[in-house]
Write a protein that holds these residues in place. Sequence first.
Motif, PDB file in Angstrom:
ATOM      1  N   VAL A 149     -10.646  -6.611  -3.180  1.00  0.00           N
ATOM      2  CA  VAL A 149      -9.958  -5.362  -2.830  1.00  0.00           C
ATOM      3  C   VAL A 149      -9.243  -4.849  -4.073  1.00  0.00           C
ATOM      4  CG1 VAL A 149      -8.243  -4.267  -1.354  1.00  0.00           C
ATOM      5  CG2 VAL A 149      -9.649  -6.115  -0.455  1.00  0.00           C
ATOM      6  N   ILE A 150      -9.472  -3.572  -4.407  1.00  0.00           N
ATOM      7  CA  ILE A 150      -8.857  -2.950  -5.570  1.00  0.00           C
ATOM      8  C   ILE A 150      -7.780  -1.982  -5.084  1.00  0.00           C
ATOM      9  CG2 ILE A 150      -9.221  -1.509  -7.602  1.00  0.00           C
ATOM     10  CD1 ILE A 150     -12.088  -2.518  -7.700  1.00  0.00           C
ATOM     11  N   PHE A 151      -6.536  -2.272  -5.399  1.00  0.00           N
ATOM     12  CA  PHE A 151      -5.415  -1.408  -5.025  1.00  0.00           C
ATOM     13  C   PHE A 151      -5.100  -0.486  -6.210  1.00  0.00           C
ATOM     14  CE2 PHE A 151      -4.935  -5.099  -2.306  1.00  0.00           C
ATOM     15  CZ  PHE A 151      -4.629  -4.536  -1.077  1.00  0.00           C
ATOM     16  N   ILE A 152      -5.527   0.766  -6.088  1.00  0.00           N
ATOM     17  CA  ILE A 152      -5.164   1.740  -7.119  1.00  0.00           C
ATOM     18  C   ILE A 152      -3.668   2.022  -7.057  1.00  0.00           C
ATOM     19  CG2 ILE A 152      -5.613   4.054  -8.021  1.00  0.00           C
ATOM     20  CD1 ILE A 152      -7.934   2.148  -8.339  1.00  0.00           C
ATOM     21  N   HIS A 153      -3.103   1.933  -5.855  1.00  0.00           N
ATOM     22  CA  HIS A 153      -1.659   2.025  -5.662  1.00  0.00           C
ATOM     23  C   HIS A 153      -1.238   0.872  -4.761  1.00  0.00           C
ATOM     24  CE1 HIS A 153      -2.924   6.186  -6.587  1.00  0.00           C
ATOM     25  NE2 HIS A 153      -1.786   6.225  -7.256  1.00  0.00           N
ATOM     26  N   ALA A 154      -0.244   0.110  -5.213  1.00  0.00           N
ATOM     27  CA  ALA A 154       0.172  -1.089  -4.496  1.00  0.00           C
ATOM     28  C   ALA A 154       1.235  -0.818  -3.450  1.00  0.00           C
ATOM     29  CB  ALA A 154       0.694  -2.131  -5.483  1.00  0.00           C
ATOM     30  N   GLN A 155       1.644   0.458  -3.307  1.00  0.00           N
ATOM     31  CA  GLN A 155       2.655   0.812  -2.319  1.00  0.00           C
ATOM     32  C   GLN A 155       2.130   1.884  -1.385  1.00  0.00           C
ATOM     33  OE1 GLN A 155       6.224   1.932  -4.455  1.00  0.00           O
ATOM     34  NE2 GLN A 155       6.910  -0.185  -4.616  1.00  0.00           N
ATOM     35  N   ASN A 156       2.753   1.976  -0.198  1.00  0.00           N
ATOM     36  CA  ASN A 156       2.388   3.032   0.736  1.00  0.00           C
ATOM     37  C   ASN A 156       3.230   4.274   0.469  1.00  0.00           C
ATOM     38  OD1 ASN A 156       4.915   2.476   1.810  1.00  0.00           O
ATOM     39  ND2 ASN A 156       4.110   1.230   3.484  1.00  0.00           N
ATOM     40  N   ASN A 157       3.166   5.244   1.387  1.00  0.00           N
ATOM     41  CA  ASN A 157       3.881   6.505   1.174  1.00  0.00           C
ATOM     42  C   ASN A 157       5.391   6.361   1.259  1.00  0.00           C
ATOM     43  OD1 ASN A 157       1.437   7.786   0.888  1.00  0.00           O
ATOM     44  ND2 ASN A 157       1.331   8.475   3.002  1.00  0.00           N
ATOM     45  N   PHE A 158       5.890   5.265   1.762  1.00  0.00           N
ATOM     46  CA  PHE A 158       7.322   5.075   1.946  1.00  0.00           C
ATOM     47  C   PHE A 158       7.933   4.184   0.864  1.00  0.00           C
ATOM     48  CE2 PHE A 158       5.360   5.733   6.105  1.00  0.00           C
ATOM     49  CZ  PHE A 158       6.042   6.863   6.530  1.00  0.00           C
ATOM     50  N   GLY A 159       7.177   3.921  -0.199  1.00  0.00           N
ATOM     51  CA  GLY A 159       7.706   3.114  -1.285  1.00  0.00           C
ATOM     52  C   GLY A 159       7.786   1.641  -0.974  1.00  0.00           C
ATOM     53  N   LYS A 160       7.055   1.193   0.037  1.00  0.00           N
ATOM     54  CA  LYS A 160       7.039  -0.224   0.391  1.00  0.00           C
ATOM     55  C   LYS A 160       5.680  -0.821   0.037  1.00  0.00           C
ATOM     56  CE  LYS A 160      10.365   0.194   4.188  1.00  0.00           C
ATOM     57  NZ  LYS A 160      10.620  -0.072   5.626  1.00  0.00           N
ATOM     58  N   GLU A 161       5.643  -2.145  -0.085  1.00  0.00           N
ATOM     59  CA  GLU A 161       4.400  -2.822  -0.447  1.00  0.00           C
ATOM     60  C   GLU A 161       3.328  -2.579   0.601  1.00  0.00           C
ATOM     61  OE1 GLU A 161       3.577  -7.330  -0.215  1.00  0.00           O
ATOM     62  OE2 GLU A 161       4.249  -6.987  -2.269  1.00  0.00           O
ATOM     63  N   HIS A 162       2.120  -2.295   0.147  1.00  0.00           N
ATOM     64  CA  HIS A 162       1.012  -2.035   1.063  1.00  0.00           C
ATOM     65  C   HIS A 162       0.739  -3.272   1.914  1.00  0.00           C
ATOM     66  CE1 HIS A 162      -2.769  -0.586   2.624  1.00  0.00           C
ATOM     67  NE2 HIS A 162      -2.619   0.562   1.983  1.00  0.00           N
ATOM     68  N   VAL A 163       0.576  -3.052   3.218  1.00  0.00           N
ATOM     69  CA  VAL A 163       0.380  -4.168   4.147  1.00  0.00           C
ATOM     70  C   VAL A 163      -0.877  -4.955   3.806  1.00  0.00           C
ATOM     71  CG1 VAL A 163       0.102  -4.798   6.576  1.00  0.00           C
ATOM     72  CG2 VAL A 163       1.589  -2.889   5.937  1.00  0.00           C
ATOM     73  N   ALA A 164      -1.886  -4.288   3.287  1.00  0.00           N
ATOM     74  CA  ALA A 164      -3.156  -4.963   3.001  1.00  0.00           C
ATOM     75  C   ALA A 164      -3.012  -6.032   1.919  1.00  0.00           C
ATOM     76  CB  ALA A 164      -4.208  -3.937   2.583  1.00  0.00           C
ATOM     77  N   ILE A 165      -1.993  -5.935   1.070  1.00  0.00           N
ATOM     78  CA  ILE A 165      -1.810  -6.935   0.015  1.00  0.00           C
ATOM     79  C   ILE A 165      -1.521  -8.302   0.617  1.00  0.00           C
ATOM     80  CG2 ILE A 165      -0.331  -7.630  -1.903  1.00  0.00           C
ATOM     81  CD1 ILE A 165      -0.037  -4.713  -2.633  1.00  0.00           C
ATOM     82  N   THR A 166      -0.596  -8.353   1.576  1.00  0.00           N
ATOM     83  CA  THR A 166      -0.282  -9.634   2.218  1.00  0.00           C
ATOM     84  C   THR A 166      -1.437 -10.113   3.096  1.00  0.00           C
ATOM     85  OG1 THR A 166       0.840  -8.409   3.994  1.00  0.00           O
ATOM     86  CG2 THR A 166       2.194  -9.228   2.176  1.00  0.00           C
ATOM     87  N   GLU A 167      -2.180  -9.175   3.688  1.00  0.00           N
ATOM     88  CA  GLU A 167      -3.332  -9.587   4.495  1.00  0.00           C
ATOM     89  C   GLU A 167      -4.425 -10.177   3.624  1.00  0.00           C
ATOM     90  OE1 GLU A 167      -4.838  -6.988   7.421  1.00  0.00           O
ATOM     91  OE2 GLU A 167      -2.874  -6.404   8.211  1.00  0.00           O
ATOM     92  N   CYS A 168      -4.620  -9.636   2.437  1.00  0.00           N
ATOM     93  CA  CYS A 168      -5.584 -10.228   1.501  1.00  0.00           C
ATOM     94  C   CYS A 168      -5.168 -11.642   1.124  1.00  0.00           C
ATOM     95  CB  CYS A 168      -5.698  -9.368   0.240  1.00  0.00           C
ATOM     96  SG  CYS A 168      -6.597  -7.825   0.454  1.00  0.00           S
ATOM     97  N   ALA A 169      -3.869 -11.824   0.892  1.00  0.00           N
ATOM     98  CA  ALA A 169      -3.375 -13.156   0.548  1.00  0.00           C
ATOM     99  C   ALA A 169      -3.566 -14.123   1.712  1.00  0.00           C
ATOM    100  CB  ALA A 169      -1.902 -13.081   0.142  1.00  0.00           C
ATOM    101  N   ASP A 170      -3.320 -13.647   2.941  1.00  0.00           N
ATOM    102  CA  ASP A 170      -3.489 -14.508   4.114  1.00  0.00           C
ATOM    103  C   ASP A 170      -4.945 -14.922   4.302  1.00  0.00           C
ATOM    104  OD1 ASP A 170      -0.811 -14.401   4.682  1.00  0.00           O
ATOM    105  OD2 ASP A 170      -0.973 -12.742   6.106  1.00  0.00           O
TER     106      ASP A 170
END
Length: 255
Positions: A159-180
């Motif tokens: 998974v390539i995250f061009i932006h690591a945050q969502n629209n609210f300035g928080k970490e994208h949920v998919a990052i932790t799901e990829c780690a899980d």
Amino acid sequence: MNSIISVYRLDLQCFIYFFPSEYRRDIPEDKALETPDFFKVKEKVDLYTLFKNRVHYGHHPGCRHPFISRYLYGVRHDTDIFDLEKTLPRLRHALNFVAHVVYRGGMVLFVSRNAQHMPLVEQTAQRCGEYSHCRFWRGGLFTNMDFHFRELTRLPDVVIFIHAQNNFGKEHVAITECADMMIPSVGIVDSNCNPTFITYPIPGNDDSPDAVNLYCKLFEDIILLAKENRKRDIEEISEDILSRSEKEKECQNQN
């Protein structure tokens, strides 16, 4: 490099193993791993290119994430400045990793929630023949697929995250799901982002259009190059196997 072989199934190798042992030969993946820069990533990007495309600009020091400090060079005009000598090798390493995954038939997913660059990310994935997800991320898309899809679904290989945050300035949920789910991730991490859970973090500016265009262009070029090499090597192996089988038939007929 050895971790790539242990994690990803080599489709081409499995294809060859359907044939008798006398028709087998060294698979291209082995040759690719023997060469440190098989896809010539070093020729595609250098320090001047990063500087020219404003990759070195970060955010205000007050927005700085504590885990990103090791990638910073300093502060100028109340703006964090990235150390491009640290960004460059990490960008090359990430590009090389993505190329090897695609070369083995892996699936790539581009992710971004930045409204300004959303069309560019989607078009990049489309030109590469890969996938993108630039809308709201429903929690559990990776970790709870049975509930969302109700059928067998293949997870992306990277998974390539061009932006690591969502629209609210928080970490994208998919990052932790990829780690899980132990899915390797590549991500552009600005000075306000947390690089901890990204497998291959690339410290750099994720707001400037020039920088985002550069990232998308680099990933697009390396993915298309890997697919081209994979197609060429599969055709060479197929022709070699067919020619050997025909020669064996001729020898049997003569006997």
